[in-house]
Structures are given as structure tokens and as C-alpha cells.
Write an enzyme that holds these catalytic residues in place. Structure first.
Site, PDB file in Angstrom:
ATOM      1  N   ASP A  67       0.818  -1.214   0.000  1.00 18.91           N
ATOM      2  CA  ASP A  67       0.000   0.000   0.000  1.00 18.91           C
ATOM      3  C   ASP A  67       0.853   1.267   0.000  1.00 18.91           C
ATOM      4  O   ASP A  67       2.069   1.216   0.170  1.00 18.91           O
ATOM      5  CB  ASP A  67      -0.985  -0.007   1.185  1.00 18.91           C
ATOM      6  CG  ASP A  67      -0.314  -0.430   2.507  1.00 18.91           C
ATOM      7  OD1 ASP A  67       0.927  -0.412   2.587  1.00 18.91           O
ATOM      8  OD2 ASP A  67      -1.049  -0.779   3.450  1.00 18.91           O
ATOM      9  N   ASP A 136      -7.467  -2.307  14.355  1.00 18.31           N
ATOM     10  CA  ASP A 136      -8.857  -2.589  13.954  1.00 18.31           C
ATOM     11  C   ASP A 136      -8.958  -3.891  13.138  1.00 18.31           C
ATOM     12  O   ASP A 136      -9.998  -4.177  12.548  1.00 18.31           O
ATOM     13  CB  ASP A 136      -9.461  -1.413  13.159  1.00 18.31           C
ATOM     14  CG  ASP A 136      -8.751  -1.154  11.827  1.00 18.31           C
ATOM     15  OD1 ASP A 136      -7.760  -1.862  11.505  1.00 18.31           O
ATOM     16  OD2 ASP A 136      -9.188  -0.242  11.098  1.00 18.31           O
ATOM     17  N   HIS A 138      -7.214  -4.728  10.469  1.00 23.03           N
ATOM     18  CA  HIS A 138      -6.991  -4.631   9.014  1.00 23.03           C
ATOM     19  C   HIS A 138      -5.683  -5.301   8.585  1.00 23.03           C
ATOM     20  O   HIS A 138      -4.743  -5.420   9.367  1.00 23.03           O
ATOM     21  CB  HIS A 138      -7.047  -3.179   8.524  1.00 23.03           C
ATOM     22  CG  HIS A 138      -5.890  -2.306   8.926  1.00 23.03           C
ATOM     23  ND1 HIS A 138      -6.003  -0.940   9.042  1.00 23.03           N
ATOM     24  CD2 HIS A 138      -4.606  -2.579   9.221  1.00 23.03           C
ATOM     25  CE1 HIS A 138      -4.838  -0.420   9.380  1.00 23.03           C
ATOM     26  NE2 HIS A 138      -3.972  -1.400   9.503  1.00 23.03           N
ATOM     27  N   GLU A 143      -9.703  -1.775   5.465  1.00 23.25           N
ATOM     28  CA  GLU A 143     -10.369  -1.393   6.702  1.00 23.25           C
ATOM     29  C   GLU A 143     -11.654  -2.194   6.885  1.00 23.25           C
ATOM     30  O   GLU A 143     -12.114  -2.859   5.944  1.00 23.25           O
ATOM     31  CB  GLU A 143     -10.685   0.116   6.639  1.00 23.25           C
ATOM     32  CG  GLU A 143      -9.463   1.003   6.470  1.00 23.25           C
ATOM     33  CD  GLU A 143      -8.586   1.101   7.721  1.00 23.25           C
ATOM     34  OE1 GLU A 143      -8.520   0.139   8.511  1.00 23.25           O
ATOM     35  OE2 GLU A 143      -7.950   2.147   7.904  1.00 23.25           O
TER      36      GLU A 143
HETATM   37  P1  PGA Z   1       2.154  -1.107  12.737  1.00 22.42           P
HETATM   38  O1  PGA Z   1       0.955  -1.094  11.692  1.00 22.42           O
HETATM   39  O2  PGA Z   1       3.093  -2.173  12.297  1.00 22.42           O
HETATM   40  O3  PGA Z   1       2.777   0.254  12.654  1.00 22.42           O
HETATM   41  O4  PGA Z   1       1.545  -1.399  14.069  1.00 22.42           O
HETATM   42  C1  PGA Z   1       0.383  -2.317  11.334  1.00 22.42           C
HETATM   43  C2  PGA Z   1      -0.739  -2.104  10.336  1.00 22.42           C
HETATM   44  O5  PGA Z   1      -1.477  -1.127  10.438  1.00 22.42           O
HETATM   45  O6  PGA Z   1      -0.885  -2.962   9.445  1.00 22.42           O
END
Ligand code: PGA
Length: 260
Positions: A67, A136, A138, A143
């Protein structure tokens, strides 16, 4: 799905890096699916060490990132282009022309997304996909309520994701609201999937992804439908798993299973 609980972040990172190195050693022209965020930093550090010290070779591999934020140029220090360059690409030898990170600045998002999907397919599909998980639930920027058969597309970020990521920006208003992301369906086509999670902030999301129902409310739960997914997590991220002893038993006994 296999859940592997490691004592700490470093042990988790080294184990996941080893799985990626195994794929590269078996298939030097492997296609790697890569992720950003704080979680995979240890994996990138270990892969860079393996490259430097043990000669792990990336010269024939291809990579696709999950992404990118919409609106951030590749030179912006919070863009995922910049993150990947600083934390991984400049430390290994993937040829620049084999690196793919979605464009956050294309003038035609639908055409770019279609091209990205076609490019993954033309390269033979992803051999191993690295993933983090959002608080959350994801994966990538899929999302809650993202279709479990979604493909690469533009997404509006959840408020919780914007709040989670605000720590990287000067002001929360600076966090982009839109992103371009591989879909859940795109991710599920990878041959192998490695998801990493550490810290208490991920305990709920991990428990729901592993032990909850398959639901678009927790897009990581779709990995239950994938034939070869491993979750590498630390003790804090494992805290809410009901079947923790079972996963530990399997991890202990599995290496002794007959192989042929
Ligand atoms: P993070 O993000 O590794 O910074 O906790 C993980 C994500 O949102 O996929």
C-alpha cells in the site's frame, strides 16, 4: 493457519525473516510481498543482516508493496516509498526495476490499480507475503467492511487508523485520509503468508483474526481461508487467545512430524 508465539519482538522477527530467506534460497527469483509499519522493521533488519553477513541474495527477486498513502510523493519521509528505501531496499540488492510500491501520486488511480494487479500476475504471483495487522484488524489498508474478495484500489482510511498513524506525523491533520492498497483477494492469492504482531495493542485484533468468525469487520480473519498462513506473534499480542496452550503444543510437537 499456524500461530507461533515467540518470547519477544526480536525472536518473532528472526523467525519470520528465516521463513522469507528459506523461500529465496529455494527460489532465487521469488516474488516478495512487502509491508510497512513499525512491526516489520525487525524482519527487514534481519534480512539485511543475512544479506550482509551470510550473502542472502536478492538480485533475482521482485517485490510488491501492499500500500501507499494518497498524496505523498516518494520523497516524503512518511511515504511508504521512503520507508522501504530507508529500511530495506538500500540495505539489500533487489534491482530497482524489480521493486513495485503503489503510486500515491498517479493521475489515474483506477488505471494504476489495474496495472498493479496485472503486473503481479505477469511476475507469476506473490510467493510469500509479509503482513502486519492494524488494531482494527486490518491487513494492508483493508479497513473494516472491505470486501474479502477486493482487489487493489483506493480506500478511505478508518478514523482509528489515522489516529494510530498520527504518531508518525507532526499533526494528526497531516495524516493522509486515503490510500491505495492491495485488496484482501489480492493478498489471499499469495502462496505463503506471514503475519506479524507484537504488543498488547494488537491482542484483540489477533484474537479476533485467529479465533473469531471470518468477517469483513476484521479483514485479517480472511486469512483463515488461506491454505498456508503463519502468524508470528509475541506474548503480549497472544494475551487474548483462548487456545494459546494448543498453539504452543503444536509448535512444540510439529517439528517431529514425519516429513515424507
Ligand atoms: P504497525 O501497523 O506495524 O505500525 O503497528 C500495522 C498495520 O497497520 O498494518
Amino acid at each position: 493457519m499456524e500461530v507461533i508465539i515467540k518470547p519477544d519482538y526480536d525472536a518473532m522477527s528472526v523467525a519470520a525473516a528465516q521463513q522469507i530467506a528459506d523461500v529465496l534460497n529455494r527460489k532465487p527469483n521469488a516474488v516478495l510481498g512487502l509491508a510497512t509499519g513499525s512491526t516489520p522493521l525487525g524482519v527487514y533488519k534481519e534480512l539485511a543482516r543475512m544479506h550482509r553477513v551470510e550473502g542472502l541474495d536478492f538480485s533475482r527477486c521482485t517485490s510488491f508493496n501492499l500500500d501507499e498513502y494518497v498524496g505523498l510523493p516518494a520523497s516524503h519521509d512518511q511515504s511508504y516509498h521512503y520507508f522501504m528505501r530507508e529500511n530495506f531496499f538500500k540495505h539489500v540488492n533487489i534491482p530497482a526495476q524489480n521493486i513495485h510500491v503503489p503510486s500515491g501520486t498517479t493521475s489515474n488511480f483506477p488505471a494504476f490499480c489495474q496495472w498493479y494487479e496485472e503486473r503481479i500476475e505477469a511476475c507469476g504471483g506473490i510467493d510469500i507475503q509479509l503482513l502486519g495487522i492494524g488494531s482494527d484488524g486490518h491487513i494492508a489498508f483493508n479497513e473494516p467492511t472491505s470486501s474479502l474478495s477486493s482487489r487493489t484500489r483506493l480506500k478511505t482510511l478508518a478514523k482509528q487508523t489515522i489516529d494510530d498513524n498520527a504518531r508518525f506525523f507532526e499533526k494528526s491533520e497531516d495524516v493522509p485520509i486515503y490510500a491505495i492498497t492491495m485488496g484482501v483477494g489480492t493478498i489471499l492469492e499469495a502462496d505463503e503468508i506471514v503475519l506479524l504482531a507484537n504488543g498488547a495493542g494488537k491482542a484483540d485484533a489477533v484474537a479476533q483474526a485467529v479465533e473469531g468468525p471470518v468477517t469483513s469487520m476484521i479483514t485479517a480473519s480472511a486469512l483463515q481461508m488461506h491454505p498456508y498462513t503463519k502468524f508470528y506473534i509475541d506474548g503480549d499480542a497472544a494475551a487474548n487467545l483462548k487456545m494459546r496452550e494448543y498453539y504452543e503444543w503444536i509448535s512444540m510437537k510439529k517439528p517431529g512430524a514425519p516429513r515424507a
